[in-house]
Motif scaffolding. Sequence first.
Motif, short mmCIF file in Angstrom:
data_model
loop_
_atom_site.label_atom_id
_atom_site.label_comp_id
_atom_site.label_asym_id
_atom_site.label_seq_id
_atom_site.Cartn_x
_atom_site.Cartn_y
_atom_site.Cartn_z
N ILE A 102 56.75 -32.07 51.41
CA ILE A 102 58.00 -31.98 50.65
C ILE A 102 59.10 -32.74 51.39
CG2 ILE A 102 59.75 -30.44 49.73
CD1 ILE A 102 57.09 -30.40 48.24
N GLU A 103 59.86 -33.51 50.64
CA GLU A 103 60.95 -34.29 51.22
C GLU A 103 62.25 -33.51 51.13
OE1 GLU A 103 60.85 -38.11 49.24
OE2 GLU A 103 58.65 -38.04 49.21
N PRO A 104 63.02 -33.48 52.20
CA PRO A 104 64.24 -32.64 52.22
C PRO A 104 65.28 -33.04 51.19
CG PRO A 104 64.07 -34.03 54.19
CD PRO A 104 62.76 -34.10 53.50
N ALA A 105 65.28 -34.30 50.76
CA ALA A 105 66.26 -34.72 49.75
C ALA A 105 66.12 -33.92 48.46
CB ALA A 105 66.12 -36.21 49.45
N ALA A 106 64.90 -33.42 48.19
CA ALA A 106 64.68 -32.63 46.98
C ALA A 106 65.47 -31.33 47.02
CB ALA A 106 63.19 -32.34 46.82
N VAL A 107 65.66 -30.79 48.22
CA VAL A 107 66.39 -29.54 48.38
C VAL A 107 67.89 -29.80 48.45
CG1 VAL A 107 66.76 -27.58 49.93
CG2 VAL A 107 64.45 -28.42 49.51
N ALA A 108 68.27 -30.93 49.05
CA ALA A 108 69.69 -31.23 49.24
C ALA A 108 70.44 -31.36 47.92
CB ALA A 108 69.84 -32.51 50.04
N ALA A 109 69.71 -31.59 46.84
CA ALA A 109 70.35 -31.75 45.54
C ALA A 109 70.75 -30.42 44.91
CB ALA A 109 69.41 -32.49 44.59
N LEU A 110 70.46 -29.30 45.59
CA LEU A 110 70.84 -28.00 45.05
C LEU A 110 72.35 -27.85 44.98
CD1 LEU A 110 68.26 -25.74 46.91
CD2 LEU A 110 68.29 -26.26 44.47
N PRO A 111 72.86 -26.98 44.10
CA PRO A 111 74.31 -26.85 43.91
C PRO A 111 75.04 -26.48 45.19
CG PRO A 111 73.12 -25.75 42.15
CD PRO A 111 72.09 -26.16 43.16
N ALA A 112 76.35 -26.73 45.17
CA ALA A 112 77.18 -26.56 46.36
C ALA A 112 77.44 -25.10 46.72
CB ALA A 112 78.50 -27.28 46.16
N GLU A 113 76.91 -24.15 45.92
CA GLU A 113 77.09 -22.75 46.29
C GLU A 113 76.44 -22.45 47.63
OE1 GLU A 113 76.25 -23.76 43.36
OE2 GLU A 113 77.52 -22.82 41.86
N LEU A 114 75.45 -23.26 48.00
CA LEU A 114 74.78 -23.09 49.27
C LEU A 114 75.49 -23.91 50.35
CD1 LEU A 114 71.05 -23.39 48.17
CD2 LEU A 114 72.28 -21.31 48.78
N THR A 115 75.55 -23.35 51.55
CA THR A 115 76.13 -24.06 52.69
C THR A 115 74.99 -24.55 53.57
OG1 THR A 115 78.09 -22.65 52.63
CG2 THR A 115 77.69 -23.91 54.66
N PHE A 116 74.65 -25.81 53.43
CA PHE A 116 73.61 -26.39 54.27
C PHE A 116 74.24 -26.79 55.60
CE2 PHE A 116 71.54 -27.36 50.10
CZ PHE A 116 70.40 -26.60 50.32
N ASP A 117 73.76 -26.19 56.66
CA ASP A 117 74.32 -26.44 57.99
C ASP A 117 73.73 -27.70 58.62
OD1 ASP A 117 75.91 -25.19 60.36
OD2 ASP A 117 73.97 -25.74 61.22
N SER A 118 72.41 -27.87 58.47
CA SER A 118 71.74 -28.99 59.10
C SER A 118 70.39 -29.22 58.44
CB SER A 118 71.53 -28.71 60.60
OG SER A 118 70.90 -29.80 61.24
N PHE A 119 69.96 -30.48 58.43
CA PHE A 119 68.62 -30.84 57.98
C PHE A 119 67.84 -31.33 59.19
CE2 PHE A 119 70.58 -30.46 53.94
CZ PHE A 119 69.55 -30.30 53.01
N VAL A 120 66.86 -30.55 59.58
CA VAL A 120 66.10 -30.81 60.80
C VAL A 120 64.68 -31.25 60.41
CG1 VAL A 120 65.21 -29.83 62.95
CG2 VAL A 120 67.42 -29.04 62.02
N THR A 121 64.22 -32.34 60.98
CA THR A 121 62.84 -32.77 60.77
C THR A 121 62.09 -32.70 62.10
OG1 THR A 121 63.33 -34.21 58.90
CG2 THR A 121 61.33 -34.70 60.14
N VAL A 122 60.94 -32.05 62.07
CA VAL A 122 60.09 -31.91 63.26
C VAL A 122 59.03 -33.01 63.22
CG1 VAL A 122 58.56 -30.39 64.57
CG2 VAL A 122 60.47 -29.42 63.26
N VAL A 123 58.94 -33.76 64.29
CA VAL A 123 58.00 -34.87 64.38
C VAL A 123 57.06 -34.64 65.55
CG1 VAL A 123 57.75 -37.35 64.80
CG2 VAL A 123 59.61 -36.52 63.36
N GLU A 124 55.78 -34.69 65.31
CA GLU A 124 54.81 -34.59 66.39
C GLU A 124 54.62 -35.97 66.99
OE1 GLU A 124 50.89 -31.92 67.00
OE2 GLU A 124 50.79 -33.35 65.36
#
Length: 391
Positions: A102-124
Amino acid sequence: MTSRSRVTVLAGFAPAATDAVARSLLVADPSLTLVGHDLSAVRDGVVTRTVRTAAGVIERGRTELVHGCVSCTLREDVLPTLERLSRERPGSDIVLCLPPAIEPAAVAALPAELTFDSFVTVVEAAGLLDDLTSSDDLRDRDLHAAANDRRGVAEVVARQIEYADTIVVWGSPALGPYDRDQAAALLHRLTPWAVQVRVGDGPTVDCTGLAARLLRTGRHDPAVPAMLGRALEGYPIGIHDRAGDHGVNAMLFQSRRPFHPQRLHDALEDLAATSLRGRGQLWIATQPDTAIAWESAGGNLMLGNLGLWLAALPADRWDEATPMRRLSADAAWDPYYGDRGTALSFVGLGLDTDALTATLKGCLLADAELAEGADAWSKLPDPFAEHYSWA
């Protein structure tokens, strides 16, 4: 009045490393709530949601696939779940851990009622280069979410990295210093705007230290567009570093004159294969109204529609664009081309930047062709017209 819960979104293509980071955050902060989704039964139309804290699982729920679209299903489940948890657990921040494909941009499009603090990607770190050079589709690794999911592994990994404001580089005691540094160099050129946090190089993880660098950072800026829209809005899309380090280098290519459609089409295969990652925008002489997205990874190339150039719109429709886009266009406005222009970023291993620049320049309209004007350009042979609809 209780403050609204802050949401940290955790993405990553290596599920074991991503899960280890999520559990480390729970250990460091028992007040956190972790929300995750299991897609193992998604092809049967079922997605399972699990909510847990450091003390254990507090709920499990199932939701049916919406329109055969996993991203749609997650969006429709995530918003009410996060809003409900914010009410039920006031003062508890939330970590939303996304499934591997799943790509994080899909979640970032959610309405502004949510307060997204940070988008973190874990890379091995150990598998990063293999994934970015892979020609596999998700289907080849049994990670496809639906029958029509034709995304490539390299494409998904690159998008997860590029959207992040924070990258956790999960190392290994067995990984040599050069390989660790090469992974860091590659990530810096893919997402120079992100903070890198390295963990996993030793036998233990400092959970408290990790949480301090990932939670409540406020790094996410909702005004910044996704990768392919960044150039239009005036945001950087990469860095120009021809020399590079640890074998990794990068370049930017910019031009106000358009591409010749036939010459660009003839060069597409070579251009896509030259770098690990290419992204940005361009314009083609026969398509003067449309900003075209360029995205290449794993040897594959995707072209898409970014909408109309402002120069192609009447002035009374400019308010359809964001203020940042209007400011960016105004700052670089050309009396002949308007805001039309090509801005491409390439990242590679030992990338021959001189050869790549020469190839791209050779695909632009030559001086004599440019002098013939837009009426003549519209009559050029256009193989793109057979395969793409920019309307």
